[in-house]
Design a protein around this motif. Structure first.
Motif, PDB file in Angstrom:
ATOM      1  N   VAL B 194       0.873  -1.167   0.000  1.00 49.58           N
ATOM      2  CA  VAL B 194       0.000   0.000   0.000  1.00 49.58           C
ATOM      3  C   VAL B 194       0.910   1.217   0.000  1.00 49.58           C
ATOM      4  O   VAL B 194       1.893   1.264   0.731  1.00 49.58           O
ATOM      5  N   CYS B 196       1.138   5.258   0.749  1.00 49.19           N
ATOM      6  CA  CYS B 196       0.446   6.403   1.329  1.00 49.19           C
ATOM      7  C   CYS B 196       1.251   7.649   1.015  1.00 49.19           C
ATOM      8  O   CYS B 196       2.456   7.683   1.247  1.00 49.19           O
ATOM      9  N   TYR B 199       0.096  12.045   5.543  1.00 52.32           N
ATOM     10  CA  TYR B 199      -0.263  11.449   6.828  1.00 52.32           C
ATOM     11  C   TYR B 199      -1.754  11.138   6.930  1.00 52.32           C
ATOM     12  O   TYR B 199      -2.147  10.220   7.654  1.00 52.32           O
ATOM     13  N   VAL B 200      -2.584  11.888   6.178  1.00 49.40           N
ATOM     14  CA  VAL B 200      -4.022  11.596   6.232  1.00 49.40           C
ATOM     15  C   VAL B 200      -4.285  10.209   5.652  1.00 49.40           C
ATOM     16  O   VAL B 200      -5.073   9.415   6.191  1.00 49.40           O
ATOM     17  N   GLU B 201      -3.595   9.897   4.545  1.00 51.40           N
ATOM     18  CA  GLU B 201      -3.773   8.564   3.961  1.00 51.40           C
ATOM     19  C   GLU B 201      -3.265   7.495   4.901  1.00 51.40           C
ATOM     20  O   GLU B 201      -3.837   6.410   4.983  1.00 51.40           O
ATOM     21  N   LEU B 203      -3.217   7.659   8.222  1.00 52.39           N
ATOM     22  CA  LEU B 203      -4.203   7.511   9.288  1.00 52.39           C
ATOM     23  C   LEU B 203      -5.393   6.688   8.795  1.00 52.39           C
ATOM     24  O   LEU B 203      -5.883   5.798   9.494  1.00 52.39           O
ATOM     25  N   ALA B 204      -5.840   7.008   7.569  1.00 56.76           N
ATOM     26  CA  ALA B 204      -6.975   6.272   7.012  1.00 56.76           C
ATOM     27  C   ALA B 204      -6.636   4.786   6.893  1.00 56.76           C
ATOM     28  O   ALA B 204      -7.451   3.919   7.228  1.00 56.76           O
ATOM     29  N   GLU B 205      -5.416   4.497   6.425  1.00 57.35           N
ATOM     30  CA  GLU B 205      -5.005   3.110   6.240  1.00 57.35           C
ATOM     31  C   GLU B 205      -5.029   2.356   7.558  1.00 57.35           C
ATOM     32  O   GLU B 205      -5.485   1.205   7.618  1.00 57.35           O
ATOM     33  N   TYR B 207      -6.887   2.999  10.155  1.00 61.61           N
ATOM     34  CA  TYR B 207      -8.277   2.756  10.559  1.00 61.61           C
ATOM     35  C   TYR B 207      -8.873   1.566   9.819  1.00 61.61           C
ATOM     36  O   TYR B 207      -9.753   0.880  10.335  1.00 61.61           O
ATOM     37  N   LEU B 208      -8.370   1.321   8.611  1.00 59.94           N
ATOM     38  CA  LEU B 208      -8.912   0.206   7.832  1.00 59.94           C
ATOM     39  C   LEU B 208      -8.218  -1.114   8.137  1.00 59.94           C
ATOM     40  O   LEU B 208      -8.643  -2.162   7.648  1.00 59.94           O
ATOM     41  N   PHE B 212      -9.048  -5.190   7.326  1.00 59.41           N
ATOM     42  CA  PHE B 212      -8.124  -5.908   6.445  1.00 59.41           C
ATOM     43  C   PHE B 212      -7.648  -7.191   7.104  1.00 59.41           C
ATOM     44  O   PHE B 212      -7.602  -8.253   6.484  1.00 59.41           O
ATOM     45  N   LEU B 244      -1.522  12.773  17.245  1.00 62.67           N
ATOM     46  CA  LEU B 244      -1.816  11.821  16.170  1.00 62.67           C
ATOM     47  C   LEU B 244      -0.885  10.617  16.250  1.00 62.67           C
ATOM     48  O   LEU B 244      -1.313   9.469  16.075  1.00 62.67           O
TER      49      LEU B 244
END
Lengths: 355, 362
Positions: B194, B196, B199-201, B203-205, B207-208, B212, B244
């Motif tokens: 993956v 990224c 940093y937003v991506e 963080l999103a990753e 959370y997922l 997964f 964060l």
């Protein structure tokens, strides 16, 4: 962000809107308990909200390394590199410059860094099957003015540099039309150029190579010795822009760097990158080194090397670090037609002083 | 069970509404229907269903719940020993780590550029897939790349070398059979990548990730290379960054323990100036030092590459030498035994527990 398109209970969406959240970034940057407090939602609701927003941000599918190596994801792994137009140099780099990421070329003055960059600006214009990217280049000068006479000489001598290519192909390329030259006199101009003008060229597909010659000049001149934090911040912002452009458009970025003298012995506060006994190290410190993916050093050696009754001072091109390359080096010379590697079985030469 | 409503594990707003509606004890709620509860207490239907669900689970005999929840230390020891670890193919480093990178923990790898952090991460991503009969884990790996330094050509080299290594080791029939299936293609197909870009991506990753991991239960290793890169620029508010990062660390530790996987993070180095002397320290600030369970610092010493285990709850601090070859991360050819930590490491890295607080240039 349009909250309606998320796959969520309307009650949750209503709470999000009421709490005045506007972007996905705001939601993701707030922790679970904080979100519970701000939206008055339950813990499971907040978990669902985070997952839905995260899924909306991460639209790309999951990829395996096998798919990458088979070339099924050109966005992540192009599968080819930008050639140096010399088989020996390409062999050192396992094909050439990677298409994504910052490649740094450091060396003392008169080592030949600009020659390398000019050669790459011409090499990028060839079609993909000949090692190029079928596009032009942007050359940003921060030190001297652009060496236009040398470029014309290189263009005229292209058939000599690339004898394996059909002369008709070389004649058909209008090299000077596809090289965009920018001069940046100070940091502001450099940042403006890289964040405004270069993306336009990249978006239109007019260029696929970005050369900054050199990165060190402006950063070293505009900051005093005690303004290291300030310099670090600007350097990070600049390299972040380059990094983003490189990854978005698949365009290699080549940054030329100067070197600093090593006056004391090994210093635990300074990273030597394993360059033992070297009198010089690449400039701009560890802040810049952390942003660079491939670091090359070019050294000028003493002596002369011959090729077909012409002579040149030999250079040593060394890979300092790269994720896919071992630490190796090769010799090369700068001739009228450009830079060409010297095969190993050539004369043994003495390095000039250091190295 | 006579539990009072305030002691129930519910959201405070729900509890307030229940108490205002007159429900004081848990037994008051047990024979209510969701719609009834909804109307009487003024909570939403979903919340009412949740309350009743929780009460039903609560109704199990106390002892049975206690037995499923608490473990003795001996049970934990057995569990930990059964988990195994991921070898690094550098036997000196494996010995220092107690067998390899441990499962169920977060490990941080810090080092200057070019010292071998990405190489070690790629090596681990290949080594986690070594079949169980060879002493590996036979699992898959997820590689989260934030710097763009994951070049698949190099991973293919390492996979090739790992397969050859196993071929040399194969003795009995079970190993030979496992070897037939172990090919470079299979190793590459079990490595998920993956990328990224900020940093937003990232963080999103993260959370997922729980989702997964439940879809891919064979994943035994998650690598984030590097966690420093997206967090080191355009952060005006450093306290937000700390918040964060702490949140991320918490989520990753939770994932590591819940799913018994190894989480490996790479960090960069920065210069810290104190008392007129500068030294290299891991980036991301002081509080990040507490985030990972284990910390490994890689550094250059002349021509040698050294790995120091800097922080570990179970292993002794030590420094070993390693090298990066065409095959990947390996032992240095001359040194095989780790040296117990002496003043060598402390003088290089400073005595972190007694360091005065100074500005650091991150």
């Amino acid at each position: 962000m349009d909250w309606e398109q998320l796959d969520l209970n309307p009650r949750i969406i209503g709470a999000v809107k009421k709490a005045n959240f506007r972007t996905a970034k705001e939601i993701l940057c707030v922790s679970g308990p904080d979100l519970q407090r701000l939206t008055r939602l339950s813990k499971t609701d907040v978990q669902r909200l985070h997952c839905a927003v995260a899924a909306a941000v991460r639209k790309s599918k999951l990829v395996t390394a096998l798919q990458l190596i088979r070339g099924e994801c050109p966005v992540l792994e192009a599968g080819h590199r930008l050639s140096f137009a010399c088989p020996i140099l390409d062999g050192l780099m396992r094909g050439g410059l990677p298409l994504r990421g910052i490649t740094e070329l450091a060396g003392e003055s008169a080592a030949g860094k600009t020659q390398f960059c000019l050669q790459l600006c011409l090499s990028v214009q060839y079609p993909q099957e000949n090692g190029g990217l079928n596009s032009g280049a942007v050359y940003i000068c921060t030190e001297d003015s652009f060496p236009i006479k040398r470029l014309r000489q290189l263009i005229a001598q292209q058939p000599q540099l690339r004898p394996d290519l059909p002369p008709a192909l070389i004649r058909s390329l209008r090299f000077s039309d596809n090289i965009y030259i920018e001069h940046a006199a100070d940091l502001e101009a450099l940042q403006a150029c890289v964040s405004q003008r270069v993306p336009v060229l990249l978006k239109r597909g007019l260029v696929r190579l970005l050369v900054v010659d050199s990165v060190a000049a402006l950063f070293r001149s505009e900051f005093q010795a005690d303004e290291a934090i300030e310099r670090s911040r600007h350097l990070l912002a600049f390299s972040n822009t380059l990094h983003r452009l490189s990854h978005e458009y698949g365009a290699p970025v080549v940054c030329v760097n100067q070197v600093t003298d090593v006056v004391d012995g090994p210093n635990p506060g300074r990273c030597d990158y394993g360059l033992v006994g070297s009198k010089v190290l690449p400039a701009l410190g560890i802040a810049w080194a952390n942003q660079v993916m491939v670091r090359l050093m070019l050294r000028r050696l003493a002596g002369q090397v011959q090729s077909a009754s012409r002579s040149s001072a030999p250079r040593k091109l060394e890979v300092v670090f790269a994720p896919h390359l071992p630490r190796a080096s090769c010799l090369c010379g700068v001739w009228e037609e450009g830079v060409r590697g010297i095969p190993d079985d050539h004369s043994d030469l003495q390095p000039q002083g250091s190295s | 069970m006579h539990r009072t409503v305030p002691s129930l594990p519910l959201a405070p707003s729900v509890k307030v509404k229940l108490i205002n509606a007159g429900f004081q004890v848990a037994s008051d709620l047990t024979d209510m229907r969701p719609l009834q509860l909804c109307k009487e207490a003024g909570i939403s239907q979903e919340e009412a269903v949740e309350v009743l669900q929780m009460l039903r689970d609560d109704g199990q005999p106390h002892q049975q719940r206690a037995a499923t929840e608490s473990l003795t230390a001996l049970d934990l020891l057995h569990q930990e020993q059964a988990l195994g670890s991921i070898v690094t193919f550098c036997s000196a480093l494996d010995d220092t780590l107690g067998g390899g990178v441990s499962m169920g923990k977060t490990t941080e790898i810090c080092g200057a550029p070019g010292v071998g952090k990405t190489q070690l991460c790629m090596q681990l991503a290949v080594d986690v897939q070594i079949p169980v009969c060879f002493g590996g884990l036979g699992g898959k790996a997820l590689y989260i790349d934030t710097e763009g330094s994951f070049l698949v050509q190099r991973v293919a080299d390492m996979a090739e070398a790992a397969v050859q290594h196993c071929t040399l080791l194969a003795e009995d029939t079970e190993q030979k059979q496992a070897l037939e299936e172990l090919t470079v293609e299979k190793i590459l197909s079990n490595l998920f990548l993956v990328r990224c870009h900020d940093y937003v991506e990232l963080l999103a990753e993260v959370y997922l990730l729980p989702d997964f991991l439940s879809k891919h239960p064979e994943v035994r290793l998650i690598v984030i290379d590097s966690i420093a890169f997206p967090f080191r620029h355009d952060f005006e508010d450093l306290s937000q960054r700390t918040r964060l990062l702490n949140g991320l660390a918490q989520q990753l530790i939770q994932l590591a323990t819940q799913h018994s996987i190894a989480v490996v993070l790479t960090n960069q180095m920065t210069t810290r100036v104190s008392n007129g002397q500068s030294k290299l320290v891991p980036a991301l600030g002081e509080s990040w030092g507490h985030a990972a369970t284990q910390r490994l610092i890689l550094r250059w010493e002349g021509l040698r590459r050294l790995a120091s285990l800097y922080k570990s709850p179970s292993q002794m601090e030590a420094t070993v030498q390693y090298q990066i070859t065409v095959q990947g991360f390996r032992d240095a050819s001359d040194e095989h035994r780790p040296t117990p930590d002496t003043s060598a490491v402390s003088s290089q890295l400073g005595n972190h527990s007694k360091r005065p607080r100074t500005e650091d240039l991150s």
